[in-house]
Design a protein around this motif. Sequence first.
Motif, PDB file in Angstrom:
ATOM      1  N   ALA A  29       0.825  -1.208   0.000  1.00  0.00           N
ATOM      2  CA  ALA A  29       0.000   0.000   0.000  1.00  0.00           C
ATOM      3  C   ALA A  29       0.862   1.263   0.000  1.00  0.00           C
ATOM      4  CB  ALA A  29      -0.928   0.000   1.216  1.00  0.00           C
ATOM      5  N   VAL A  30       1.948   1.249   0.779  1.00  0.00           N
ATOM      6  CA  VAL A  30       2.839   2.412   0.824  1.00  0.00           C
ATOM      7  C   VAL A  30       3.477   2.652  -0.532  1.00  0.00           C
ATOM      8  CG1 VAL A  30       5.026   3.255   1.764  1.00  0.00           C
ATOM      9  CG2 VAL A  30       3.306   2.291   3.292  1.00  0.00           C
ATOM     10  N   VAL A  31       3.952   1.582  -1.169  1.00  0.00           N
ATOM     11  CA  VAL A  31       4.615   1.738  -2.467  1.00  0.00           C
ATOM     12  C   VAL A  31       3.624   2.204  -3.536  1.00  0.00           C
ATOM     13  CG1 VAL A  31       5.835   0.518  -4.298  1.00  0.00           C
ATOM     14  CG2 VAL A  31       6.414   0.058  -1.922  1.00  0.00           C
ATOM     15  N   LEU A  32       2.407   1.663  -3.529  1.00  0.00           N
ATOM     16  CA  LEU A  32       1.425   2.011  -4.551  1.00  0.00           C
ATOM     17  C   LEU A  32       0.897   3.427  -4.383  1.00  0.00           C
ATOM     18  CD1 LEU A  32      -0.657  -1.289  -4.863  1.00  0.00           C
ATOM     19  CD2 LEU A  32       0.911  -0.325  -6.549  1.00  0.00           C
ATOM     20  N   THR A  33       0.680   3.857  -3.129  1.00  0.00           N
ATOM     21  CA  THR A  33       0.070   5.166  -2.888  1.00  0.00           C
ATOM     22  C   THR A  33       1.095   6.293  -2.788  1.00  0.00           C
ATOM     23  OG1 THR A  33       0.064   4.726  -0.490  1.00  0.00           O
ATOM     24  CG2 THR A  33      -1.923   4.160  -1.738  1.00  0.00           C
ATOM     25  N   MET A  34       2.273   6.008  -2.260  1.00  0.00           N
ATOM     26  CA  MET A  34       3.274   7.059  -2.053  1.00  0.00           C
ATOM     27  C   MET A  34       4.583   6.754  -2.771  1.00  0.00           C
ATOM     28  SD  MET A  34       2.708   8.121   1.939  1.00  0.00           S
ATOM     29  CE  MET A  34       2.981   6.473   2.592  1.00  0.00           C
ATOM     30  N   ALA A  39      10.092   8.030  -3.991  1.00  0.00           N
ATOM     31  CA  ALA A  39      11.001   7.435  -4.981  1.00  0.00           C
ATOM     32  C   ALA A  39      12.475   7.630  -4.628  1.00  0.00           C
ATOM     33  CB  ALA A  39      10.696   7.996  -6.367  1.00  0.00           C
ATOM     34  N   PRO A  40      12.920   8.842  -4.208  1.00  0.00           N
ATOM     35  CA  PRO A  40      14.339   8.968  -3.826  1.00  0.00           C
ATOM     36  C   PRO A  40      14.721   8.070  -2.660  1.00  0.00           C
ATOM     37  CG  PRO A  40      13.353  11.127  -4.149  1.00  0.00           C
ATOM     38  CD  PRO A  40      12.233  10.133  -4.162  1.00  0.00           C
ATOM     39  N   HIS A 307       9.523 -21.153 -12.058  1.00  0.00           N
ATOM     40  CA  HIS A 307       9.139 -21.616 -13.397  1.00  0.00           C
ATOM     41  C   HIS A 307       9.180 -20.435 -14.366  1.00  0.00           C
ATOM     42  CE1 HIS A 307       6.743 -23.336 -16.651  1.00  0.00           C
ATOM     43  NE2 HIS A 307       6.985 -24.511 -16.109  1.00  0.00           N
ATOM     44  N   PRO A 308       9.578 -20.654 -15.634  1.00  0.00           N
ATOM     45  CA  PRO A 308       9.599 -19.547 -16.607  1.00  0.00           C
ATOM     46  C   PRO A 308       8.284 -18.802 -16.722  1.00  0.00           C
ATOM     47  CG  PRO A 308      10.753 -21.448 -17.490  1.00  0.00           C
ATOM     48  CD  PRO A 308      10.153 -21.894 -16.182  1.00  0.00           C
ATOM     49  N   ILE A 309       7.149 -19.510 -16.620  1.00  0.00           N
ATOM     50  CA  ILE A 309       5.849 -18.842 -16.690  1.00  0.00           C
ATOM     51  C   ILE A 309       5.684 -17.890 -15.514  1.00  0.00           C
ATOM     52  CG2 ILE A 309       3.352 -19.193 -16.570  1.00  0.00           C
ATOM     53  CD1 ILE A 309       3.716 -21.759 -18.121  1.00  0.00           C
ATOM     54  N   ALA A 310       6.105 -18.335 -14.318  1.00  0.00           N
ATOM     55  CA  ALA A 310       6.019 -17.476 -13.136  1.00  0.00           C
ATOM     56  C   ALA A 310       6.890 -16.239 -13.297  1.00  0.00           C
ATOM     57  CB  ALA A 310       6.438 -18.259 -11.893  1.00  0.00           C
ATOM     58  N   ILE A 311       8.058 -16.381 -13.903  1.00  0.00           N
ATOM     59  CA  ILE A 311       8.959 -15.241 -14.112  1.00  0.00           C
ATOM     60  C   ILE A 311       8.330 -14.232 -15.070  1.00  0.00           C
ATOM     61  CG2 ILE A 311      11.172 -14.556 -15.099  1.00  0.00           C
ATOM     62  CD1 ILE A 311      12.340 -17.165 -14.049  1.00  0.00           C
ATOM     63  N   ILE A 312       7.767 -14.716 -16.194  1.00  0.00           N
ATOM     64  CA  ILE A 312       7.171 -13.818 -17.174  1.00  0.00           C
ATOM     65  C   ILE A 312       5.953 -13.103 -16.585  1.00  0.00           C
ATOM     66  CG2 ILE A 312       5.974 -13.741 -19.398  1.00  0.00           C
ATOM     67  CD1 ILE A 312       7.793 -16.036 -20.303  1.00  0.00           C
ATOM     68  N   VAL A 313       5.106 -13.829 -15.845  1.00  0.00           N
ATOM     69  CA  VAL A 313       3.937 -13.212 -15.214  1.00  0.00           C
ATOM     70  C   VAL A 313       4.379 -12.156 -14.200  1.00  0.00           C
ATOM     71  CG1 VAL A 313       1.975 -13.638 -13.693  1.00  0.00           C
ATOM     72  CG2 VAL A 313       2.425 -15.191 -15.593  1.00  0.00           C
ATOM     73  N   ALA A 314       5.411 -12.469 -13.416  1.00  0.00           N
ATOM     74  CA  ALA A 314       5.908 -11.510 -12.429  1.00  0.00           C
ATOM     75  C   ALA A 314       6.420 -10.250 -13.102  1.00  0.00           C
ATOM     76  CB  ALA A 314       7.021 -12.150 -11.593  1.00  0.00           C
ATOM     77  N   ILE A 315       7.141 -10.384 -14.219  1.00  0.00           N
ATOM     78  CA  ILE A 315       7.645  -9.213 -14.943  1.00  0.00           C
ATOM     79  C   ILE A 315       6.493  -8.354 -15.457  1.00  0.00           C
ATOM     80  CG2 ILE A 315       8.853  -8.505 -17.042  1.00  0.00           C
ATOM     81  CD1 ILE A 315      10.707 -10.919 -16.613  1.00  0.00           C
ATOM     82  N   LEU A 316       5.456  -8.995 -16.013  1.00  0.00           N
ATOM     83  CA  LEU A 316       4.313  -8.244 -16.526  1.00  0.00           C
ATOM     84  C   LEU A 316       3.565  -7.526 -15.413  1.00  0.00           C
ATOM     85  CD1 LEU A 316       2.911 -10.827 -19.126  1.00  0.00           C
ATOM     86  CD2 LEU A 316       4.192  -8.741 -19.604  1.00  0.00           C
ATOM     87  N   VAL A 317       3.331  -8.223 -14.295  1.00  0.00           N
ATOM     88  CA  VAL A 317       2.536  -7.639 -13.206  1.00  0.00           C
ATOM     89  C   VAL A 317       3.303  -6.523 -12.509  1.00  0.00           C
ATOM     90  CG1 VAL A 317       1.482  -8.100 -10.962  1.00  0.00           C
ATOM     91  CG2 VAL A 317       1.187  -9.726 -12.840  1.00  0.00           C
ATOM     92  N   PHE A 318       4.491  -6.825 -12.000  1.00  0.00           N
ATOM     93  CA  PHE A 318       5.231  -5.826 -11.232  1.00  0.00           C
ATOM     94  C   PHE A 318       5.769  -4.719 -12.134  1.00  0.00           C
ATOM     95  CE2 PHE A 318       5.683  -9.670  -8.504  1.00  0.00           C
ATOM     96  CZ  PHE A 318       4.950  -9.175  -7.424  1.00  0.00           C
ATOM     97  N   GLY A 319       6.107  -5.030 -13.383  1.00  0.00           N
ATOM     98  CA  GLY A 319       6.509  -3.980 -14.308  1.00  0.00           C
ATOM     99  C   GLY A 319       5.370  -3.022 -14.598  1.00  0.00           C
ATOM    100  N   GLY A 320       4.151  -3.553 -14.716  1.00  0.00           N
ATOM    101  CA  GLY A 320       2.996  -2.692 -14.919  1.00  0.00           C
ATOM    102  C   GLY A 320       2.701  -1.813 -13.715  1.00  0.00           C
ATOM    103  N   LEU A 321       3.004  -2.304 -12.511  1.00  0.00           N
ATOM    104  CA  LEU A 321       2.743  -1.537 -11.301  1.00  0.00           C
ATOM    105  C   LEU A 321       3.803  -0.472 -11.050  1.00  0.00           C
ATOM    106  CD1 LEU A 321       1.592  -4.348  -8.823  1.00  0.00           C
ATOM    107  CD2 LEU A 321       0.169  -2.588  -9.855  1.00  0.00           C
TER     108      LEU A 321
END
Length: 358
Positions: A29-34, A39-40, A307-321
């Motif tokens: 919640a802290v990372v998403l809202t603030m 960021a610094p 698993h490679p699928i878990a890695i790709i999903v994690a990149i898509l989700v956290f990269g989007g966030l």
Amino acid sequence: MNIVANWFQRNLSNPQIVYLAALLLAGFAVVLTMGDMLAPVLASIVIAYLLEGLVGQLELRGVPRLASVILVYVVFLAFVVTVMVVVMPLLSRQITELVQQLPNMVSEGTRVLMDLPERYPEIVTQAQVDEVIASTRAEVVNFGQHVLSWSLASVVSVITIMVYLILMPILVFFFMKDKGLILGWFRQRLPRHHGIAGDVWKDVDRQISNYVRGKAWEILIVWAVSYVTFSAFGLKYAMLLSLLVGLSVIIPYIGAAVVTVPLLLVAWFQWGWSSQFAWLTVAYGIIQALDGNVLVPLLFSEVVNLHPIAIIVAILVFGGLWGFWGVFFAIPLATLVQAILTAWPGSNLEIAAPTTTD
């Protein structure tokens, strides 16, 4: 209702589990809202965490903690100054030159495409070529508009960079110097019984420290080797392209494939189908092979068992966030999720990589 009540009783009756879940939710919640405001601070924590590995190595060799921190910090400042004084002007100049050369590259590419229907009429039609040319020109126009809008906002960007350059070195130093005080302050506010959270953190810290610090070294080494190689061949925009190659290692499976396209296009526009183009392609392939088969096993003492699928999903989700930082920390965050699922009472779930049997 009984099924839901039984699930809560079985999984959330342990106060340690409730505490761990609340701590994770609060962190997200802290990372998403603030995240933008902090960021610094967050970036400084990441840098201090990266440098802590060097400080720990000096401490193992008998150097006092404060002396280790000061020595590593001075080296870090020297690296930052070198990047700002030497690398950034070179990158800026090469980006400007590339943008200026884009119309010529598009014209050359258009000329080659126009010849395809005559050479291969059975495969390529004039309508297909016209469609590709129109879409390419539209993309170039959009790219030019983005560059213009970025240049108009460059004053704000410069001010932001100046704030980062002043705040972050100060924050990094105190995060490193007062690491024990900061961690002690947090420990005093933890519940007395936090065994599960401690076990999860030990597992995650071991893998994250191995991954993040190893990945940072991998980026620097691949960047440096690629720059030396491209410069030796006389490739244009060597610093820019080598930086892209270095950053491509952040994204497994995808990064190397994506960065190969602009690299080979620039080389082709410079040399065409020549022997120099072929030798550069071979050299680039050798760099990728050495990275995957030699450098990665040397830098990463522990394999992140995902698993490679878990890695790709994690990149898509956290990269989007979280953008770049989300991509960089996608695998460590996926490791955190796996450690929580493994430590959860009554759970044997693990997003592990597949194993083979003879």
